[in-house]
Design a protein around this motif. Structure first.
Motif, short mmCIF file in Angstrom:
data_model
loop_
_atom_site.label_atom_id
_atom_site.label_comp_id
_atom_site.label_asym_id
_atom_site.label_seq_id
_atom_site.Cartn_x
_atom_site.Cartn_y
_atom_site.Cartn_z
N GLU A 124 9.22 9.29 -5.60
CA GLU A 124 8.46 10.15 -4.69
C GLU A 124 7.34 9.42 -3.96
OE1 GLU A 124 9.27 13.32 -4.00
OE2 GLU A 124 11.01 12.95 -5.28
N THR A 125 7.13 8.15 -4.27
CA THR A 125 6.06 7.37 -3.66
C THR A 125 6.47 6.92 -2.26
OG1 THR A 125 5.40 6.59 -5.83
CG2 THR A 125 4.59 5.35 -3.96
N ARG A 126 5.53 7.01 -1.30
CA ARG A 126 5.79 6.58 0.08
C ARG A 126 5.06 5.26 0.34
NH1 ARG A 126 3.53 11.05 3.42
NH2 ARG A 126 2.32 11.40 1.56
N ILE A 127 5.74 4.34 0.99
CA ILE A 127 5.14 3.04 1.32
C ILE A 127 4.43 3.15 2.66
CG2 ILE A 127 5.61 0.62 1.85
CD1 ILE A 127 7.98 0.79 -0.07
N LEU A 128 3.15 2.77 2.70
CA LEU A 128 2.37 2.78 3.94
C LEU A 128 2.37 1.43 4.63
CD1 LEU A 128 -0.79 4.81 2.92
CD2 LEU A 128 1.17 5.57 4.26
N GLY A 129 2.30 0.36 3.85
CA GLY A 129 2.22 -0.95 4.46
C GLY A 129 2.54 -2.05 3.48
N LEU A 130 2.81 -3.22 4.06
CA LEU A 130 3.15 -4.39 3.27
C LEU A 130 2.53 -5.60 3.95
CD1 LEU A 130 5.74 -5.52 1.25
CD2 LEU A 130 6.24 -6.41 3.50
N ARG A 131 1.91 -6.47 3.15
CA ARG A 131 1.34 -7.69 3.73
C ARG A 131 1.37 -8.80 2.68
NH1 ARG A 131 -3.30 -4.73 2.45
NH2 ARG A 131 -4.83 -5.89 1.22
N ARG A 172 0.87 -1.19 0.00
CA ARG A 172 0.00 0.00 0.00
C ARG A 172 0.90 1.23 0.00
NH1 ARG A 172 -5.40 0.47 1.52
NH2 ARG A 172 -5.97 2.62 1.92
N VAL A 173 0.67 2.11 -0.97
CA VAL A 173 1.53 3.29 -1.12
C VAL A 173 0.68 4.55 -1.23
CG1 VAL A 173 3.36 1.98 -2.28
CG2 VAL A 173 1.60 3.09 -3.64
N VAL A 174 1.34 5.68 -1.00
CA VAL A 174 0.74 6.99 -1.23
C VAL A 174 1.51 7.63 -2.38
CG1 VAL A 174 0.32 9.28 -0.30
CG2 VAL A 174 0.03 7.30 1.15
N ALA A 175 0.79 7.96 -3.44
CA ALA A 175 1.40 8.60 -4.61
C ALA A 175 1.71 10.06 -4.28
CB ALA A 175 0.46 8.49 -5.80
N PRO A 176 2.55 10.70 -5.06
CA PRO A 176 2.87 12.12 -4.81
C PRO A 176 1.64 13.02 -4.80
CG PRO A 176 4.41 11.20 -6.38
CD PRO A 176 3.36 10.15 -6.14
N ASN A 177 0.56 12.65 -5.49
CA ASN A 177 -0.64 13.49 -5.49
C ASN A 177 -1.54 13.23 -4.29
OD1 ASN A 177 -1.72 11.03 -6.11
ND2 ASN A 177 -2.52 11.62 -8.12
N GLY A 178 -1.17 12.29 -3.40
CA GLY A 178 -1.91 12.05 -2.17
C GLY A 178 -2.88 10.88 -2.21
N THR A 179 -3.02 10.20 -3.33
CA THR A 179 -3.93 9.06 -3.41
C THR A 179 -3.26 7.80 -2.88
OG1 THR A 179 -3.24 8.57 -5.67
CG2 THR A 179 -5.13 10.02 -5.41
N GLU A 180 -4.05 6.98 -2.18
CA GLU A 180 -3.56 5.71 -1.67
C GLU A 180 -3.92 4.61 -2.65
OE1 GLU A 180 -4.82 4.84 2.27
OE2 GLU A 180 -4.16 6.77 3.06
N VAL A 181 -2.92 3.76 -2.96
CA VAL A 181 -3.10 2.70 -3.94
C VAL A 181 -2.46 1.43 -3.41
CG1 VAL A 181 -2.66 2.03 -6.33
CG2 VAL A 181 -2.93 4.43 -5.77
N GLU A 182 -3.09 0.28 -3.71
CA GLU A 182 -2.51 -1.01 -3.39
C GLU A 182 -1.97 -1.65 -4.67
OE1 GLU A 182 -5.19 -3.60 -1.36
OE2 GLU A 182 -4.86 -2.60 0.56
N HIS A 183 -0.75 -2.15 -4.60
CA HIS A 183 -0.13 -2.84 -5.72
C HIS A 183 0.10 -4.29 -5.30
CE1 HIS A 183 0.66 0.75 -8.12
NE2 HIS A 183 0.90 1.35 -6.97
N ARG A 184 -0.20 -5.23 -6.19
CA ARG A 184 -0.03 -6.66 -5.92
C ARG A 184 1.11 -7.22 -6.75
NH1 ARG A 184 -4.38 -8.81 -3.20
NH2 ARG A 184 -6.03 -7.31 -2.84
N PHE A 185 1.95 -8.01 -6.08
CA PHE A 185 3.09 -8.63 -6.73
C PHE A 185 3.04 -10.14 -6.46
CE2 PHE A 185 4.30 -4.33 -5.71
CZ PHE A 185 4.95 -3.89 -6.85
#
Length: 90
Positions: free
Chosen positions: A69-76, A40-53
């Motif tokens: 510039e992306t900030r990581i909020l969480g990992l699971r 789960r990340v926060v993009a530079p524009n402030g939107t929260e997005v989940e990426h799956r790998f």
């Protein structure tokens, strides 16, 4: 006495793999297709997005894919949702 030692054992050409390494390799191959890494990340524009790998990404891969510039909020880790198909893929 001679300087040469005679031993009944012949040296191995390759060292035997360690038990822990074999167990880790087996676990990774067994769980690799059944687990998904969700970041789960926060993009530079402030939107929260989940990426799956399908496997655990490296930091360099995250930067290349998401940007510096992306900030990581969480990992699971979680199991993929197979409720729609009713079966787990082979």
């Amino acid at each position: 006495m001679t300087e040469t030692r005679v031993t009944p054992f012949t040296p191995r050409k390759k060292p035997a793999p360690k038990l822990l390494d074999r167990a880790r390799t087996g676990r990774d191959s067994a769980l690799g297709c059944r687990m998904v890494t969700v970041i789960r990340v926060v993009a530079p524009n402030g939107t929260e997005v989940e990426h799956r790998f399908t496997s655990m990404p490296k930091i360099a891969d995250l930067i290349a894919r998401l940007g510096a510039e992306t900030r990581i909020l969480g990992l699971r880790m979680e199991r993929p949702d197979h409720a729609s198909t009713g079966r787990i893929p082979a």
